[in-house]
Design a protein around this motif. Sequence first.
Motif, PDB file in Angstrom:
ATOM      1  N   UNK A  37       0.816  -1.310  -0.270  1.00 45.25           N
ATOM      2  CA  UNK A  37      -0.067  -0.094   0.158  1.00 45.25           C
ATOM      3  C   UNK A  37       0.777   1.140   0.103  1.00 45.25           C
ATOM      4  N   UNK A  38       1.816   1.287   0.809  1.00 40.97           N
ATOM      5  CA  UNK A  38       3.028   2.131   0.655  1.00 40.97           C
ATOM      6  C   UNK A  38       3.577   2.696  -0.579  1.00 40.97           C
ATOM      7  N   UNK A  39       3.983   1.441  -1.311  1.00 43.99           N
ATOM      8  CA  UNK A  39       4.519   1.603  -2.356  1.00 43.99           C
ATOM      9  C   UNK A  39       3.680   2.157  -3.787  1.00 43.99           C
ATOM     10  N   UNK A  54       0.707  -0.584  -9.671  1.00 49.09           N
ATOM     11  CA  UNK A  54       0.575  -2.154  -9.122  1.00 49.09           C
ATOM     12  C   UNK A  54       1.621  -3.005  -9.266  1.00 49.09           C
ATOM     13  N   UNK A  55       2.381  -3.009 -10.173  1.00 49.34           N
ATOM     14  CA  UNK A  55       3.566  -3.763 -10.407  1.00 49.34           C
ATOM     15  C   UNK A  55       4.581  -3.535  -9.596  1.00 49.34           C
ATOM     16  N   UNK A  56       4.770  -2.392  -9.333  1.00 50.44           N
ATOM     17  CA  UNK A  56       5.965  -1.916  -8.181  1.00 50.44           C
ATOM     18  C   UNK A  56       5.480  -2.300  -7.040  1.00 50.44           C
ATOM     19  N   UNK A  57       4.307  -1.978  -6.565  1.00 55.94           N
ATOM     20  CA  UNK A  57       3.999  -2.538  -5.156  1.00 55.94           C
ATOM     21  C   UNK A  57       3.856  -3.986  -4.946  1.00 55.94           C
ATOM     22  N   UNK A  58       3.239  -4.646  -5.909  1.00 58.98           N
ATOM     23  CA  UNK A  58       3.369  -6.241  -5.509  1.00 58.98           C
ATOM     24  C   UNK A  58       4.897  -6.545  -5.649  1.00 58.98           C
ATOM     25  N   UNK A  89       3.353 -12.302  -0.013  1.00 55.83           N
ATOM     26  CA  UNK A  89       2.791 -11.845  -1.445  1.00 55.83           C
ATOM     27  C   UNK A  89       1.562 -11.744  -1.569  1.00 55.83           C
ATOM     28  N   UNK A  90       0.785 -12.595  -0.697  1.00 56.87           N
ATOM     29  CA  UNK A  90      -0.832 -12.666  -0.658  1.00 56.87           C
ATOM     30  C   UNK A  90      -1.340 -10.990  -0.246  1.00 56.87           C
ATOM     31  N   UNK A  91      -0.462 -10.799   0.902  1.00 52.21           N
ATOM     32  CA  UNK A  91      -0.996  -9.457   1.457  1.00 52.21           C
ATOM     33  C   UNK A  91      -0.745  -8.256   0.437  1.00 52.21           C
ATOM     34  N   UNK A  92       0.375  -8.291  -0.140  1.00 56.70           N
ATOM     35  CA  UNK A  92       0.705  -7.552  -1.063  1.00 56.70           C
ATOM     36  C   UNK A  92      -0.342  -7.492  -2.556  1.00 56.70           C
ATOM     37  N   UNK A  93      -0.739  -8.594  -2.868  1.00 56.64           N
ATOM     38  CA  UNK A  93      -1.549  -8.673  -3.872  1.00 56.64           C
ATOM     39  C   UNK A  93      -3.018  -8.206  -3.312  1.00 56.64           C
TER      40      UNK A  93
END
Length: 116
Positions: A37-39, A54-58, A89-93
């Motif tokens: 979320x921060x990224x 999206x891709x940078x944060x993931x 990774x799931x949290x980031x997704x």
Amino acid sequence: MKTIVTILALSFTGLCSGQFISNDGELHVAAGALISATTYTVVYSTTKNKKKAFWYSLSASVLAGIAKEVYDSTKPHNNFDAADVAATTVGGLVASTTLSLFVGNKKRKKTVAVVN
């Protein structure tokens, strides 16, 4: 019919009681979501590009999960745990997808000139 399906679904929930996420896994999901979320916020506010954000944060959440596990594996009696990387990774997704759906979708009001 709905009542029967509901009763059947509730009767089988006792069979799945052993499939809970550990507290460590919950922390990994939360950390991945926070990092993502921060990224996403920083990248989107800078570039106004939803795909890039999206891709940078993931990617940031995946890299954070891998880095944490590599660091943990240097400690005695601790191994690299791919499940913790997957939880991060799931949290980031989840965070990336949620922000991607709801950020930047402002509908602009069209102004119409009134002519007499």
